[in-house]
Write an enzyme that holds these catalytic residues in place. Structure first.
Site, PDB file in Angstrom:
ATOM      1  N   ASP A  13       0.806  -1.349  -0.004  1.00 34.61           N
ATOM      2  CA  ASP A  13      -0.114   0.045  -0.047  1.00 34.61           C
ATOM      3  C   ASP A  13       0.887   1.412   0.037  1.00 34.61           C
ATOM      4  OD1 ASP A  13      -2.109  -1.687  -0.013  1.00 34.61           O
ATOM      5  OD2 ASP A  13      -2.246  -1.575   2.475  1.00 34.61           O
ATOM      6  N   GLU A  14       2.164   1.298  -0.507  1.00 35.23           N
ATOM      7  CA  GLU A  14       2.917   2.525  -0.629  1.00 35.23           C
ATOM      8  C   GLU A  14       2.456   3.316  -1.712  1.00 35.23           C
ATOM      9  OE1 GLU A  14       3.761  -0.664  -0.953  1.00 35.23           O
ATOM     10  OE2 GLU A  14       5.493  -1.275   0.642  1.00 35.23           O
ATOM     11  N   LYS A  16       1.693   2.052  -5.256  1.00 34.22           N
ATOM     12  CA  LYS A  16       2.276   1.492  -6.456  1.00 34.22           C
ATOM     13  C   LYS A  16       1.483   1.924  -7.563  1.00 34.22           C
ATOM     14  CE  LYS A  16       2.394  -2.468  -4.444  1.00 34.22           C
ATOM     15  NZ  LYS A  16       2.331  -2.155  -2.958  1.00 34.22           N
ATOM     16  N   GLY A  17       0.044   1.667  -7.330  1.00 32.38           N
ATOM     17  CA  GLY A  17      -0.910   2.170  -8.515  1.00 32.38           C
ATOM     18  C   GLY A  17      -0.820   3.585  -8.948  1.00 32.38           C
ATOM     19  N   GLY A  40      -4.681  -4.145  -3.802  1.00 32.57           N
ATOM     20  CA  GLY A  40      -5.363  -3.130  -4.003  1.00 32.57           C
ATOM     21  C   GLY A  40      -4.826  -1.917  -4.463  1.00 32.57           C
ATOM     22  N   HIS A  41      -4.502  -1.685  -5.990  1.00 31.35           N
ATOM     23  CA  HIS A  41      -3.836  -0.550  -6.293  1.00 31.35           C
ATOM     24  C   HIS A  41      -4.808   0.643  -6.902  1.00 31.35           C
ATOM     25  CE1 HIS A  41      -0.183  -3.534  -7.383  1.00 31.35           C
ATOM     26  NE2 HIS A  41      -0.770  -3.383  -5.842  1.00 31.35           N
ATOM     27  N   ARG A 143       2.083 -28.721  -6.956  1.00 32.43           N
ATOM     28  CA  ARG A 143       2.086 -29.346  -8.235  1.00 32.43           C
ATOM     29  C   ARG A 143       0.674 -29.891  -8.666  1.00 32.43           C
ATOM     30  NH1 ARG A 143       7.350 -31.964  -7.769  1.00 32.43           N
ATOM     31  NH2 ARG A 143       6.329 -32.396  -5.631  1.00 32.43           N
ATOM     32  N   GLN A 222       1.973  -5.872  -3.184  1.00 36.41           N
ATOM     33  CA  GLN A 222       2.352  -6.135  -1.849  1.00 36.41           C
ATOM     34  C   GLN A 222       3.791  -5.339  -1.660  1.00 36.41           C
ATOM     35  OE1 GLN A 222       1.339  -9.695  -3.294  1.00 36.41           O
ATOM     36  NE2 GLN A 222      -0.470  -8.605  -2.902  1.00 36.41           N
ATOM     37  N   THR A 237       3.020 -12.584   2.726  1.00 35.30           N
ATOM     38  CA  THR A 237       2.123 -13.398   1.572  1.00 35.30           C
ATOM     39  C   THR A 237       2.934 -14.332   1.002  1.00 35.30           C
ATOM     40  OG1 THR A 237       0.793 -12.689  -0.137  1.00 35.30           O
ATOM     41  CG2 THR A 237       3.091 -11.748  -0.381  1.00 35.30           C
ATOM     42  N   GLY A 300     -10.762  -2.735   3.525  1.00 36.82           N
ATOM     43  CA  GLY A 300     -11.254  -1.705   4.276  1.00 36.82           C
ATOM     44  C   GLY A 300     -10.725  -1.821   5.744  1.00 36.82           C
ATOM     45  N   ARG A 301     -10.091  -2.615   6.024  1.00 36.97           N
ATOM     46  CA  ARG A 301      -9.376  -2.706   7.553  1.00 36.97           C
ATOM     47  C   ARG A 301      -8.581  -1.706   7.595  1.00 36.97           C
ATOM     48  NH1 ARG A 301      -6.363  -8.491   7.602  1.00 36.97           N
ATOM     49  NH2 ARG A 301      -5.730  -7.757   5.499  1.00 36.97           N
ATOM     50  N   ARG A 303      -5.305   0.440   8.597  1.00 40.68           N
ATOM     51  CA  ARG A 303      -4.135   0.128   8.717  1.00 40.68           C
ATOM     52  C   ARG A 303      -3.153   0.363  10.101  1.00 40.68           C
ATOM     53  NH1 ARG A 303      -3.514   2.623   2.793  1.00 40.68           N
ATOM     54  NH2 ARG A 303      -4.433   0.997   1.560  1.00 40.68           N
ATOM     55  N   LYS A 329       3.113  10.072  -0.115  1.00 42.48           N
ATOM     56  CA  LYS A 329       2.270  10.589   1.232  1.00 42.48           C
ATOM     57  C   LYS A 329       3.174  11.408   2.100  1.00 42.48           C
ATOM     58  CE  LYS A 329      -1.326   7.911   2.014  1.00 42.48           C
ATOM     59  NZ  LYS A 329      -2.228   6.772   2.323  1.00 42.48           N
TER      60      LYS A 329
HETATM   61  P1  GDP Z   1      -0.910   0.359  -3.607  1.00 45.89           P
HETATM   62  O1  GDP Z   1      -1.268  -0.928  -3.043  1.00 45.89           O
HETATM   63  O2  GDP Z   1       0.734   0.359  -3.102  1.00 45.89           O
HETATM   64  O3  GDP Z   1      -1.058   0.635  -4.990  1.00 45.89           O
HETATM   65  O4  GDP Z   1      -1.419   1.467  -2.632  1.00 45.89           O
HETATM   66  P2  GDP Z   1      -3.107   1.680  -2.265  1.00 45.89           P
HETATM   67  O5  GDP Z   1      -3.731   2.085  -3.360  1.00 45.89           O
HETATM   68  O6  GDP Z   1      -3.368   0.374  -1.382  1.00 45.89           O
HETATM   69  O7  GDP Z   1      -2.688   2.778  -1.093  1.00 45.89           O
HETATM   70  C1  GDP Z   1      -2.263   4.042  -1.346  1.00 45.89           C
HETATM   71  C2  GDP Z   1      -3.188   4.920  -0.763  1.00 45.89           C
HETATM   72  O8  GDP Z   1      -2.663   6.243  -0.722  1.00 45.89           O
HETATM   73  C3  GDP Z   1      -4.421   5.207  -1.999  1.00 45.89           C
HETATM   74  O9  GDP Z   1      -5.753   5.384  -1.505  1.00 45.89           O
HETATM   75  C4  GDP Z   1      -3.873   6.314  -2.936  1.00 45.89           C
HETATM   76  O10 GDP Z   1      -4.845   6.961  -3.435  1.00 45.89           O
HETATM   77  C5  GDP Z   1      -3.454   7.260  -1.609  1.00 45.89           C
HETATM   78  N1  GDP Z   1      -2.256   8.022  -2.066  1.00 45.89           N
HETATM   79  C6  GDP Z   1      -1.168   7.825  -3.181  1.00 45.89           C
HETATM   80  N2  GDP Z   1      -0.195   8.635  -2.906  1.00 45.89           N
HETATM   81  C7  GDP Z   1      -0.531   9.623  -2.061  1.00 45.89           C
HETATM   82  C8  GDP Z   1       0.010  10.630  -1.774  1.00 45.89           C
HETATM   83  O11 GDP Z   1       1.055  11.015  -1.988  1.00 45.89           O
HETATM   84  N3  GDP Z   1      -0.628  11.341  -0.673  1.00 45.89           N
HETATM   85  C9  GDP Z   1      -1.797  10.890  -0.259  1.00 45.89           C
HETATM   86  N4  GDP Z   1      -2.633  11.662   0.914  1.00 45.89           N
HETATM   87  N5  GDP Z   1      -2.561   9.899  -0.486  1.00 45.89           N
HETATM   88  C10 GDP Z   1      -1.789   9.233  -1.664  1.00 45.89           C
HETATM   89  P1  IMO Z   2      -0.986  -4.003  -2.506  1.00 43.09           P
HETATM   90  O1  IMO Z   2      -0.352  -4.698  -3.365  1.00 43.09           O
HETATM   91  C1  IMO Z   2      -1.047  -4.574   2.032  1.00 43.09           C
HETATM   92  C2  IMO Z   2      -1.217  -8.613   3.604  1.00 43.09           C
HETATM   93  C3  IMO Z   2      -2.400  -9.018   4.248  1.00 43.09           C
HETATM   94  C4  IMO Z   2      -1.638  -9.973   5.230  1.00 43.09           C
HETATM   95  C5  IMO Z   2      -0.713 -10.784   4.593  1.00 43.09           C
HETATM   96  C6  IMO Z   2      -0.827 -12.018   3.921  1.00 43.09           C
HETATM   97  O2  IMO Z   2      -2.223  -3.852  -2.461  1.00 43.09           O
HETATM   98  O3  IMO Z   2       0.116  -3.362  -1.700  1.00 43.09           O
HETATM   99  P2  IMO Z   2      -2.454 -12.690   2.035  1.00 43.09           P
HETATM  100  O4  IMO Z   2      -3.928 -12.309   1.445  1.00 43.09           O
HETATM  101  O5  IMO Z   2      -1.609 -12.356   0.714  1.00 43.09           O
HETATM  102  O6  IMO Z   2      -2.398 -14.024   2.166  1.00 43.09           O
HETATM  103  O7  IMO Z   2      -2.270 -11.879   3.272  1.00 43.09           O
HETATM  104  O8  IMO Z   2      -0.206  -9.686   3.552  1.00 43.09           O
HETATM  105  N1  IMO Z   2      -1.240  -8.189   2.200  1.00 43.09           N
HETATM  106  C7  IMO Z   2      -1.391  -6.787   1.922  1.00 43.09           C
HETATM  107  N2  IMO Z   2      -1.045  -5.697   2.787  1.00 43.09           N
HETATM  108  N3  IMO Z   2      -1.235  -4.364   0.764  1.00 43.09           N
HETATM  109  C8  IMO Z   2      -1.219  -5.536  -0.165  1.00 43.09           C
HETATM  110  O9  IMO Z   2      -1.403  -5.477  -1.355  1.00 43.09           O
HETATM  111  C9  IMO Z   2      -1.396  -6.877   0.677  1.00 43.09           C
HETATM  112  N4  IMO Z   2      -1.486  -8.043   0.109  1.00 43.09           N
HETATM  113  C10 IMO Z   2      -1.438  -8.970   1.127  1.00 43.09           C
HETATM  114  O10 IMO Z   2      -3.040  -8.113   4.944  1.00 43.09           O
HETATM  115  O11 IMO Z   2      -1.055  -9.679   6.526  1.00 43.09           O
HETATM  116 MG    MG Z   3      -2.713  -1.697  -1.692  1.00 45.24          MG
END
Ligand code: GDP
Ligand code: IMO
Ligand code: MG
Length: 424
Positions: A13-14, A16-17, A40-41, A143, A222, A237, A300-301, A303, A329
């Site tokens: 959730d850094e 990436k998307g 979830g990107h 397998r 991830q 994961t 929706g959990r 973080r 961020k």
């Molecule tokens: P991903 O899984 O790495 O693609 O990241 P997620 O989409 O799960 O979570 C990143 C969240 O931060 C999303 O809700 C983005 O819309 C939001 N986001 C991304 N970049 C920024 C930023 O620079 N500032 C803020 N406030 N939100 C950001």
């Molecule tokens: P993105 O690509 C954040 C976490 C889960 C759990 C562990 C194992 O959006 O960054 P799993 O369902 O893979 O067996 O869960 O990894 N996890 C993530 N946390 N972002 C993700 O993906 C994740 N995908 C899995 O919360 O702790």
């Molecule tokens: Mg994500």
């Protein structure tokens, strides 16, 4: 070199998307290499927010190809929902989305097994997204798995029945109650929808692209601290989320890898169980969660939130061979008088600069350095010369600590809220 890799350096959730979408104009092909609908990107542009789970984040650029690689695990139900949503928006995925025949399928019973396994673990549960990821990768390495290409073969139904009957035995062992009928109906509807896509041998396809001089961006899911080998096992994961995963998940040679873009948040978050040395279970953690809207894009959990962890970041940079850092961020940190950064961990009275092997059971106290914060709202920032001095100092401090340049600064969720600090 033709393949650049973009991946998360923390616990996912850094952002990436967002960044894949921003960088897509510079590439011909975007390819997801591992994970599945646990991801979830999120992307935002023109005031609309999109969350992608299986489909690469370059999909909104109509002149680019998007490939789901062999390392990805696919739930046809989730994929159908994503496809239907995109088609309804007018995104012509039939022309731009290609799918590896070798990608493994998540069966409804994999999802049930994920839930049963987590239930049985009780308090020591992984906190999985319950998308069936672990059981599917287990069947892959065991397998036993079913692959996308199998759906075109005459014995597909028989193979499906054979595998689900094995799963039924396991579910009985767990004493897990379930009703498979409705789940199977939507799964087979998903399979039919998936079969309308173009299936490819992505390793041949991508290597041809490389020979033709096309530029490819490999999109990770991830984060490195959730990697099956290098994360805080067992709270990880089930795939290799690191640069090496791009080679096995796409069928490309390590010699083709060019830049490695490492994304990190200016602080830390984690969703699910497992060690998190800099976690803040106080008002500051709550403030980060609120300001950063830190709630899972897939589940929706809420973080878990904490300060930036430099030893963990350095470790991820090492494992991945990161060439450029992208700090996300930064806007969320505006208004904190002091920003703390973890520089080491105190374990049994001694300070160490890496996570120990028994990271899950070792009491660790983070050692912090305090840096001055900044008050300015960054969300409207477009000029690199207007970056507040304290933020500049924060970036310089991180660069000096990890020895890799921060090339991108993100100050909001929208495409446009992105500052290029150096050449990419
Ligand atoms: P991903 O899984 O790495 O693609 O990241 P997620 O989409 O799960 O979570 C990143 C969240 O931060 C999303 O809700 C983005 O819309 C939001 N986001 C991304 N970049 C920024 C930023 O620079 N500032 C803020 N406030 N939100 C950001
Ligand atoms: P993105 O690509 C954040 C976490 C889960 C759990 C562990 C194992 O959006 O960054 P799993 O369902 O893979 O067996 O869960 O990894 N996890 C993530 N946390 N972002 C993700 O993906 C994740 N995908 C899995 O919360 O702790
Ligand atoms: Mg994500």
């Amino acid at each position: 070199m033709a393949v650049d890799v973009l991946l998360g350096l923390q616990w996912g959730d850094e952002g990436k998307g967002k960044i894949v979408d921003v960088l897509t104009p510079q590439y011909d092909v975007i390819a997801r290499f591992q994970g599945g609908p646990n991801a979830g990107h999120t992307l935002e542009f023109n005031g609309i927010k999109h969350v992608l789970h299986t489909i690469p984040s370059g999909i909104f650029h109509s002149d680019k190809l998007n490939i789901i690689g062999n390392g990805v695990v696919i739930d046809p139900v989730v994929l159908k929902k994503e496809i239907d949503k995109l088609l309804a928006m007018g995104v012509d995925i039939n022309k731009t989305l290609l799918l590896s025949r070798k990608a493994h399928l998540i069966l409804p019973t994999h999802r049930l097994l994920d839930a049963a396994s987590e239930k049985a673990k009780g308090k020591s549960k992984i906190g999985s997204t319950l998308k069936g990821i672990g059981p599917t990768y287990m069947d892959k390495t065991g397998r036993n798995g079913l692959r996308v290409g199998d759906t075109m073969l005459p014995d597909f139904q028989a193979k499906y029945r054979f595998l689900t009957s094995k799963h039924a035995e396991l579910l009985a062992f767990y004493e897990f109650e379930y009703d498979l009928k409705a789940l199977e109906e939507e799964w087979f509807a998903g399979i039919e929808s998936m079969k309308k896509l173009t299936f490819i041998d992505s390793e041949h396809y991508l290597n041809k692209c490389i020979q033709e001089g096309k530029k490819i961006l490999a999109e990770g899911a991830q984060g490195s601290l959730l990697d099956i080998d290098f994360g805080s096992y067992p709270f990880v994961t089930s795939s290799n989320t690191i640069t090496a995963g791009a080679c096995t998940g796409l069928g490309i040679s390590p010699r083709t890898i060019g830049k490695v873009y490492g994304i990190f948040k200016a602080y830390s978050t984690r969703v699910g169980s497992g060690p998190f040395p800099t976690e803040l279970e106080d008002a500051t953690g709550e403030e980060l969660r609120k300001k950063g809207n830190e709630f899972g894009s897939t589940t929706g959990r809420p973080r878990r939130c904490g300060w930036l962890d430099l030893p963990a970041l350095r470790y991820s940079i090492m494992i991945n061979g990161v060439t450029n850092l992208l700090m996300m961020k930064a806007d969320v940190l505006s208004g904190f008088e002091t920003i703390r950064v973890c520089t080491g961990y105190k374990v049994n009275g001694a300070v160490i600069d890496h996570m120990p092997f028994e990271v899950c059971d070792t009491p660790m106290e983070p050692v912090y350095i305090d840096l001055p914060g900044w008050a300015e709202d960054l969300t409207g920032l477009h000029d690199v010369h207007a970056i507040p001095e304290a933020l500049q100092a924060y970036i310089r401090f991180i660069e000096a600590q990890v020895n890799v340049p921060v090339s991108v600064l993100s100050v909001g969720p929208d495409r446009k809220q992105t500052l290029m600090l150096g050449a990419l």
